[in-house]
Design a protein around this motif. Sequence first.
Motif, mmCIF file in Angstrom:
data_model
loop_
_atom_site.group_PDB
_atom_site.id
_atom_site.type_symbol
_atom_site.label_atom_id
_atom_site.label_comp_id
_atom_site.label_asym_id
_atom_site.label_seq_id
_atom_site.Cartn_x
_atom_site.Cartn_y
_atom_site.Cartn_z
ATOM 1 N N ILE A 1 0.869 -1.175 0.000
ATOM 2 C CA ILE A 1 0.000 0.000 0.000
ATOM 3 C C ILE A 1 0.908 1.228 0.000
ATOM 4 C CG2 ILE A 1 -1.943 -1.138 1.155
ATOM 5 C CD1 ILE A 1 -1.088 0.280 3.754
ATOM 6 N N PRO A 2 0.426 2.343 -0.513
ATOM 7 C CA PRO A 2 1.279 3.541 -0.576
ATOM 8 C C PRO A 2 1.489 4.199 0.794
ATOM 9 C CG PRO A 2 -0.890 4.013 -1.461
ATOM 10 C CD PRO A 2 -0.853 2.545 -1.179
ATOM 11 N N ASP A 3 0.618 3.909 1.748
ATOM 12 C CA ASP A 3 0.701 4.552 3.057
ATOM 13 C C ASP A 3 1.630 3.780 3.984
ATOM 14 O OD1 ASP A 3 -1.262 6.403 2.223
ATOM 15 O OD2 ASP A 3 -2.838 4.981 2.749
ATOM 16 N N ARG A 4 2.009 4.433 5.097
ATOM 17 C CA ARG A 4 2.800 3.765 6.127
ATOM 18 C C ARG A 4 1.924 2.761 6.865
ATOM 19 N NH1 ARG A 4 4.779 7.793 10.080
ATOM 20 N NH2 ARG A 4 5.453 5.884 11.106
ATOM 21 N N VAL A 5 2.531 1.698 7.334
ATOM 22 C CA VAL A 5 1.822 0.676 8.108
ATOM 23 C C VAL A 5 1.957 1.058 9.576
ATOM 24 C CG1 VAL A 5 1.718 -1.765 8.693
ATOM 25 C CG2 VAL A 5 2.279 -1.071 6.364
ATOM 26 N N VAL A 6 0.886 1.626 10.133
ATOM 27 C CA VAL A 6 0.902 2.071 11.528
ATOM 28 C C VAL A 6 -0.383 1.636 12.218
ATOM 29 C CG1 VAL A 6 2.412 4.063 11.123
ATOM 30 C CG2 VAL A 6 -0.056 4.334 10.918
ATOM 31 N N VAL A 7 -0.294 1.484 13.506
ATOM 32 C CA VAL A 7 -1.475 1.150 14.301
ATOM 33 C C VAL A 7 -2.508 2.262 14.137
ATOM 34 C CG1 VAL A 7 -2.332 0.829 16.651
ATOM 35 C CG2 VAL A 7 -0.186 -0.228 15.948
ATOM 36 N N GLY A 8 -3.738 1.861 13.905
ATOM 37 C CA GLY A 8 -4.832 2.813 13.731
ATOM 38 C C GLY A 8 -5.169 3.089 12.280
ATOM 39 N N ALA A 9 -4.261 2.758 11.365
ATOM 40 C CA ALA A 9 -4.528 2.971 9.939
ATOM 41 C C ALA A 9 -5.574 1.971 9.464
ATOM 42 C CB ALA A 9 -3.244 2.812 9.133
ATOM 43 N N THR A 10 -6.357 2.385 8.494
ATOM 44 C CA THR A 10 -7.372 1.505 7.912
ATOM 45 C C THR A 10 -6.864 1.016 6.565
ATOM 46 O OG1 THR A 10 -9.126 2.720 9.023
ATOM 47 C CG2 THR A 10 -9.772 1.359 7.161
ATOM 48 N N LEU A 11 -6.913 -0.296 6.383
ATOM 49 C CA LEU A 11 -6.455 -0.895 5.131
ATOM 50 C C LEU A 11 -7.557 -0.807 4.075
ATOM 51 C CD1 LEU A 11 -4.574 -3.992 6.560
ATOM 52 C CD2 LEU A 11 -3.605 -1.854 5.709
ATOM 53 N N PRO A 12 -7.188 -0.886 2.801
ATOM 54 C CA PRO A 12 -8.176 -0.788 1.722
ATOM 55 C C PRO A 12 -9.250 -1.878 1.810
ATOM 56 C CG PRO A 12 -5.944 -0.677 0.847
ATOM 57 C CD PRO A 12 -5.831 -1.033 2.293
#
Length: 117
Positions: free
Chosen positions: A64-75
Amino acid sequence: MRNRILALAALAAAIGSPVAAQAQTGITVGRAPAVVDGGPTIAVEQRPAFREYVIEQRVPAFSIPDRVVVGATLPETGITYYDVPQRFGATTYRYTVVNGETVLVEPHSRRIVEVMD
């Protein structure tokens, strides 16, 4: 003047209350595992075995283009989520590998609740 003193006293009480202190628990800075909520996750002593399990399963890694961090929502589409085997503890979370990181995800919201490192 009296109202200001009361307002300051209320503010001081709110800042010093145990509730305010508890609001900051569960937050970790750095590369240590961080957990959102306080729900059941994989126990610390089970994590090395779980990492080996994920490697053995050869689950595909997703990017994914975003950073993998706690709280992020995956596609919503394009990522497959897998059940955590019972031997690693009773959890309602699922796991997947994103950008080379194994993550635990809340299945309904697709929100990352833990980055396993």
